[in-house]
Structures are given as C-alpha cells and as structure tokens.
Design an enzyme around this catalytic site. Structure first.
Site, PDB file in Angstrom:
ATOM      1  N   CYS A 183      30.377 -16.947 112.805  1.00  0.00           N
ATOM      2  CA  CYS A 183      31.768 -17.227 113.135  1.00  0.00           C
ATOM      3  C   CYS A 183      32.633 -16.546 112.086  1.00  0.00           C
ATOM      4  CB  CYS A 183      32.048 -18.722 113.053  1.00  0.00           C
ATOM      5  SG  CYS A 183      31.103 -19.737 114.194  1.00  0.00           S
TER       6      CYS A 183
ATOM      7  N   GLY B 296      32.904 -13.593 116.592  1.00  0.00           N
ATOM      8  CA  GLY B 296      32.792 -14.694 117.550  1.00  0.00           C
ATOM      9  C   GLY B 296      33.794 -14.553 118.671  1.00  0.00           C
TER      10      GLY B 296
ATOM     11  N   ASN C 177      31.987 -21.377 108.671  1.00  0.00           N
ATOM     12  CA  ASN C 177      31.068 -20.312 109.079  1.00  0.00           C
ATOM     13  C   ASN C 177      29.756 -20.539 108.346  1.00  0.00           C
ATOM     14  OD1 ASN C 177      30.744 -16.789 108.223  1.00  0.00           O
ATOM     15  ND2 ASN C 177      29.806 -17.901 109.894  1.00  0.00           N
ATOM     16  N   GLY C 178      28.680 -20.614 109.104  1.00  0.00           N
ATOM     17  CA  GLY C 178      27.364 -20.834 108.506  1.00  0.00           C
ATOM     18  C   GLY C 178      26.621 -21.926 109.247  1.00  0.00           C
TER      19      GLY C 178
ATOM     20  N   CYS D 123      23.620 -12.729 102.653  1.00  0.00           N
ATOM     21  CA  CYS D 123      22.932 -12.354 103.896  1.00  0.00           C
ATOM     22  C   CYS D 123      22.952 -10.837 104.067  1.00  0.00           C
ATOM     23  CB  CYS D 123      23.646 -13.005 105.076  1.00  0.00           C
ATOM     24  SG  CYS D 123      23.109 -12.362 106.662  1.00  0.00           S
TER      25      CYS D 123
ATOM     26  N   TYR E 224      24.374  -5.562 110.500  1.00  0.00           N
ATOM     27  CA  TYR E 224      24.941  -5.675 111.847  1.00  0.00           C
ATOM     28  C   TYR E 224      26.316  -6.350 111.954  1.00  0.00           C
ATOM     29  CZ  TYR E 224      25.639  -7.568 116.522  1.00  0.00           C
ATOM     30  OH  TYR E 224      26.192  -7.924 117.714  1.00  0.00           O
TER      31      TYR E 224
ATOM     32  N   CYS F 100      16.835 -16.915 111.764  1.00  0.00           N
ATOM     33  CA  CYS F 100      17.742 -17.240 110.650  1.00  0.00           C
ATOM     34  C   CYS F 100      18.198 -18.683 110.779  1.00  0.00           C
ATOM     35  CB  CYS F 100      18.961 -16.322 110.696  1.00  0.00           C
ATOM     36  SG  CYS F 100      20.170 -16.725 109.417  1.00  0.00           S
TER      37      CYS F 100
ATOM     38  N   CYS G  47      19.495 -12.421 100.679  1.00  0.00           N
ATOM     39  CA  CYS G  47      18.565 -13.147 101.536  1.00  0.00           C
ATOM     40  C   CYS G  47      18.061 -12.156 102.578  1.00  0.00           C
ATOM     41  CB  CYS G  47      19.272 -14.320 102.228  1.00  0.00           C
ATOM     42  SG  CYS G  47      18.216 -15.126 103.467  1.00  0.00           S
TER      43      CYS G  47
ATOM     44  N   CYS H  72      15.139 -12.924 107.445  1.00  0.00           N
ATOM     45  CA  CYS H  72      14.903 -12.506 108.830  1.00  0.00           C
ATOM     46  C   CYS H  72      13.892 -11.364 108.911  1.00  0.00           C
ATOM     47  CB  CYS H  72      16.214 -12.137 109.527  1.00  0.00           C
ATOM     48  SG  CYS H  72      17.259 -10.984 108.634  1.00  0.00           S
TER      49      CYS H  72
HETATM   50  P1  AMP Z   1      17.657  -6.937 121.586  1.00  0.00           P
HETATM   51  O1  AMP Z   1      17.898  -6.402 122.932  1.00  0.00           O
HETATM   52  O2  AMP Z   1      17.477  -8.421 121.595  1.00  0.00           O
HETATM   53  O3  AMP Z   1      16.543  -6.230 120.844  1.00  0.00           O
HETATM   54  O4  AMP Z   1      18.984  -6.742 120.758  1.00  0.00           O
HETATM   55  C1  AMP Z   1      19.167  -5.701 119.856  1.00  0.00           C
HETATM   56  C2  AMP Z   1      20.621  -5.320 119.853  1.00  0.00           C
HETATM   57  O5  AMP Z   1      21.433  -6.471 119.583  1.00  0.00           O
HETATM   58  C3  AMP Z   1      20.926  -4.298 118.781  1.00  0.00           C
HETATM   59  O6  AMP Z   1      21.613  -3.246 119.405  1.00  0.00           O
HETATM   60  C4  AMP Z   1      21.820  -5.003 117.776  1.00  0.00           C
HETATM   61  O7  AMP Z   1      22.915  -4.209 117.435  1.00  0.00           O
HETATM   62  C5  AMP Z   1      22.284  -6.258 118.471  1.00  0.00           C
HETATM   63  N1  AMP Z   1      22.181  -7.474 117.635  1.00  0.00           N
HETATM   64  C6  AMP Z   1      21.433  -7.676 116.538  1.00  0.00           C
HETATM   65  N2  AMP Z   1      21.597  -8.919 116.046  1.00  0.00           N
HETATM   66  C7  AMP Z   1      22.477  -9.551 116.857  1.00  0.00           C
HETATM   67  C8  AMP Z   1      23.068 -10.853 116.868  1.00  0.00           C
HETATM   68  N3  AMP Z   1      22.785 -11.763 115.936  1.00  0.00           N
HETATM   69  N4  AMP Z   1      23.943 -11.143 117.877  1.00  0.00           N
HETATM   70  C9  AMP Z   1      24.231 -10.227 118.810  1.00  0.00           C
HETATM   71  N5  AMP Z   1      23.714  -8.976 118.844  1.00  0.00           N
HETATM   72  C10 AMP Z   1      22.843  -8.629 117.890  1.00  0.00           C
END
Ligand code: AMP
Length: 451
Positions: free
Chosen positions: A9, A35, A109-110, A244, A250, A390, A441, A444
């Site tokens: 968030c 978010g 957030n967290g 993190c 990302y 996570c 950290c 993951c």
């Molecule tokens: P997936 O299809 O589940 O392998 O999702 C990978 C894609 O989701 C990558 O392109 C990342 O940029 C994106 N991604 C990674 N972590 C998250 C997250 N926590 N929430 C939403 N998207 C994510």
C-alpha cells in the site's frame, strides 16, 4: 492466509499546510502504483476529523467538492492494494475511530506478523472488530492503553505489534509517523515549499507537490508533528535495518529514491549485472513493460545489443474483478501486452522482466514473441528466483504457486517455452543496490525470515 490483510500500500501525511487534503490527494496520485483497490484521506481542522474512503482509483474516489469537505491543515492518505477476496469498503483506509481521548485516524503500509495473536487477545478482552485489517488492532491497542497521553499510547501500542509497519497517525492537533525497527517498507520525510511537512511511502510524491526531501524516517523512529515546530524524533526501537529488496526489484517507482538510493539506478545496475552473468548472442534487447524497462536498458548498455521497444503495454487495464482465477489471469496478460511484430520478426530476442512469480506472464510473453516471429527468445530476469512468500507486506502467492519453489530453472525454461532462461543471483542483486552490511531483507529469494 493473506487475503484480507494489509498488503502493499502507500501512505502519506501532510502537516501544517492550508490545503493539506489537496496535497494528500496529489501525493496519492503519484503513489497509485502501490495500490489500486481503494483510496482514502482523513483531514483534521483542529476540532474534528473528516474522512472519505472508497473503492477505486484516487482520481475516481475524490473530486473538488469532496476535497473541500476534507478541511484543515493536516491530512493523511492511503491507497490500498489487496488480493482476492474482501472487497468491503470497511477494509479501505484511513481507519478512523472515536475513543476516550477524542478522534484518531491511521494509515498503514506493511503486514503485522503477530496480528492474529494480538487480535485474539483483544477479542478475549471484549473488543469488537469491524474489519479484517491488522491495522484495526492498533486502534484497539491505543484505545485500551493505560497511558494517559496519545503519544505514550502510540509507543505502548507499537511495542505490542511485530512485523512490517510504516504508519501515519492523525489526531485533532498532531500527526505521528512511525517505522518498524527493520524499516521493511520505505517512509520518507520532506519539507513543503511554503511551510509544513510531508511524509510519504516514496519520494515521487514529493516531486509532485514541490516538496524537498529531508531524510528517511529511521527504522524504529517515531516522528511527532505539532504546531509550527520541527518534527520531534523519538527512538522507540533500536534500529536493525532489513529493507525490502523487492522495493528495488518491482514495487517502487523508478523516479523515487527509497532507502537512500535511486530506484532507477538500482534497476539499471541489476540489468548490467545480469548482462555480465548471463550473456547471450542476440539481435535485440526488449523489456517487459513497465517493470523490465530500466534493467533492459542496463542489459543493453552493458552487452552492446540494441535496445528496442518490442512489447506494447495497454495502460488502461487496471486491476479488475476478473483476477482471482488462473484462467482469467491469462486473459488479462493478453489484454495488457501486445507484440511489436516489426521489431521482433526473425530476430533473436532477449526479453527482460523484473521477476517471475507464478510463471503465467513469462509463459504468455514467450509464446507471444514466438507467434510474432522471433527466431529465439531468451528470458532474463533481473532478480533471483522467487521461492518464498512474503510476510512483510508484499503480495506473493503461497509457496505451492511460486513456480521457482517447485521447479528448477531448466524446468521453468521448458514450461515458459524459452530458448534459455537466466536469473540474477543474490550476490549480484545486493551489489546492484550497494548493500554494505546485512541491511536488506531477501526472504522472498532465500526463505530466510527475520521476524
Ligand atoms: P507471474 O505471471 O505470476 O509470474 O507474474 C510475474 C509478473 O508480475 C512480472 O512481470 C512482475 O513484474 C509482476 N509482479 C511481481 N511481483 C508482483 C506483485 N507483488 N504484485 C503484482 N505484480 C507483481
């Protein structure tokens, strides 16, 4: 386990500005990427708190009229991200309550790791909860604290919670900002151009409202904003940083600086490292937009292979109600990304993404590039395999759905249909973010949890 908790968030707090809620609104705009489920603002006019929160994007939740009702020179705001499940407005933030000392609102957030335990104890003592958010625990802990003053109650309350929290509290006359002892999630302090202060999850919020960066709120630190004074700092916990690393990979916006460094630079560095540890002969480097862009630039610069925009992203697909099932997720990837055939046809393509979580996205992308005529597709990922969920605020699926927890890199390569697949390793990732000690950290990627 996580579906109803407070996931990734954004929080913001404005103090000492006549148009506090407006500035909070603009700040939330720039934090929208953290978010998209719901947004909310609470303001204080010195006598009373005013709150508006609703499901939807910041732009849809607020308008000029609504912002006018959020009067006063202090305001806190939140954008909420949640996974499947609870779409209740009750789970939007700020969380607001009346209690014996008056009124209070909190944004968080967290993820709290002992939320269930704390909640059960409170329920045994007669507390009644309205939401599934761990943030509501704090309201009860503050309301029930034996301390007299709010500040002591906040200190008392945060000592009873564990896990990740970047928090902003608003009372009628004061604002408080607090970060857990590990500083899992970011929180920065800035100065507004015409007096007053801002705290926000990311510094990209400062740029939009013309604020200057002062410093990060320290892990374990509580900042108290009161009157026209400089914020007072209280060290509630001895800091033991564990930022993190996924914020760099990302989450955070590339134009933000988190944990003291530019996100863009860190990502570009990851791409350079990746080019060195996983080189490949190819004609073109393309990013998976938007996450893969900075690291693809880094990879291209380091390898000398031309960078091109090979995939077009449709920016108008937000989070939709269709997400929860796998089938619908597949459809959503198709809606979101399309190939640029002219760039890809008959080319050996290196495609860069920031992470592979379930593998759905990469599989679809590889297939799409091959269908568009790529002669070879080499997938490069600018983070290590995501093997563990996570518990500190990043929305990751359970371990059984994390592809790298269940398959080797060769098997994943096969599954996604790529000609080759390589990830960044942990040491290179840490080097990309200039990690000096043990301050990040990486659970993951390693399963080494600290809390
Ligand atoms: P997936 O299809 O589940 O392998 O999702 C990978 C894609 O989701 C990558 O392109 C990342 O940029 C994106 N991604 C990674 N972590 C998250 C997250 N926590 N929430 C939403 N998207 C994510």
């Amino acid at each position: 386990m996580h579906d109803n908790l407070n996931e990734k968030c954004a929080v913001v707090g404005i103090f000492g500005h006549q148009e506090a809620s407006k500035l909070a609104y603009f700040s939330l705009h720039s934090l929208q990427h953290r978010g998209q489920e719901a947004a909310g603002i609470s303001s204080s006019d010195g006598k009373k708190l005013h709150t508006i929160k609703k499901r939807g994007l910041v732009m849809r939740v607020f308008d000029e009229e609504k912002l006018k009702t959020l009067s006063g020179s202090a305001a806190i705001g939140h954008t909420r991200y949640s996974t499947a499940g609870d779409d209740s407005i009750l789970d939007a933030q700020p969380v607001f309550a009346r209690y014996d000392l008056g009124e209070m609102a909190i944004v968080h957030n967290g993820n709290l790791t002992n939320a269930e335990e704390v909640r059960n104890k409170l329920i045994q003592k007669g507390a009644i909860f309205q939401t599934f958010m761990d943030t509501e625990n704090l309201i009860h802990l503050i309301a029930k604290s034996e301390q007299e003053k709010l500040i002591d109650r906040i200190i008392d309350a945060v000592q009873r919670i564990e896990g990740a929290f970047s928090l902003v509290f608003l009372s009628r006359t004061k604002m408080f900002a607090m970060r857990d002892r590990h500083g899992f999630r970011p929180l920065s302090l800035g100065k507004l151009p015409n007096g007053g202060y801002i705290v926000a999850s990311e510094t990209c919020a400062f740029d939009l409202v013309g604020a200057t960066f002062v410093r990060d709120v320290e892990p374990g630190e509580l900042l108290v904003f009161s009157g026209a004074k400089e914020p007072k700092s209280i060290k509630v916990f001895e800091p033991t940083p564990k930022h993190c690393i996924f914020e760099y990979v990302y989450f955070a916006r590339p134009d933000s600086s988190v944990f003291g460094q530019s996100v863009y630079k860190a990502r570009k560095e990851m791409g350079k490292e990746l080019a060195n540890i996983a080189p490949v002969e190819a004609d073109v480097v393309i990013p998976v937009p938007d996450g893969g862009v900075p690291s693809a630039i880094g990879y291209a610069q380091e390898s000398g292979i031309p960078y091109e925009m090979g995939i077009m992203r449709n920016h108008y697909i937000g989070r939709t109600f269709i997400e929860p099932t796998q089938e619908m997720r597949d459809l959503k990837v198709k809606m979101k990304l399309s190939p640029m055939t002219d760039i890809i046809k008959d080319k050996r393509v290196v495609v860069i993404d920031d992470s592979i979580v379930r593998g759905t996205t990469s599989r679809r992308i590889v297939r799409m590039l091959k269908e568009a005529g790529a002669s070879e597709v080499h997938m490069r990922v600018s983070s290590p395999p995501t093997t563990d969920p996570c518990y500190y605020g990043v929305d990751t699926p359970d371990k059984d759905k994390l592809i790298a927890a269940n398959m080797s890199t060769e098997e994943i390569c096969d599954y996604i249909g790529a000609d080759s697949l390589a990830y960044l390793d942990e040491a290179s990732l840490l080097r990309s973010v200039n990690a000096k000690n043990d301050e990040y950290c990486t659970a993951c990627f390693t399963g080494k949890y600290i809390v």
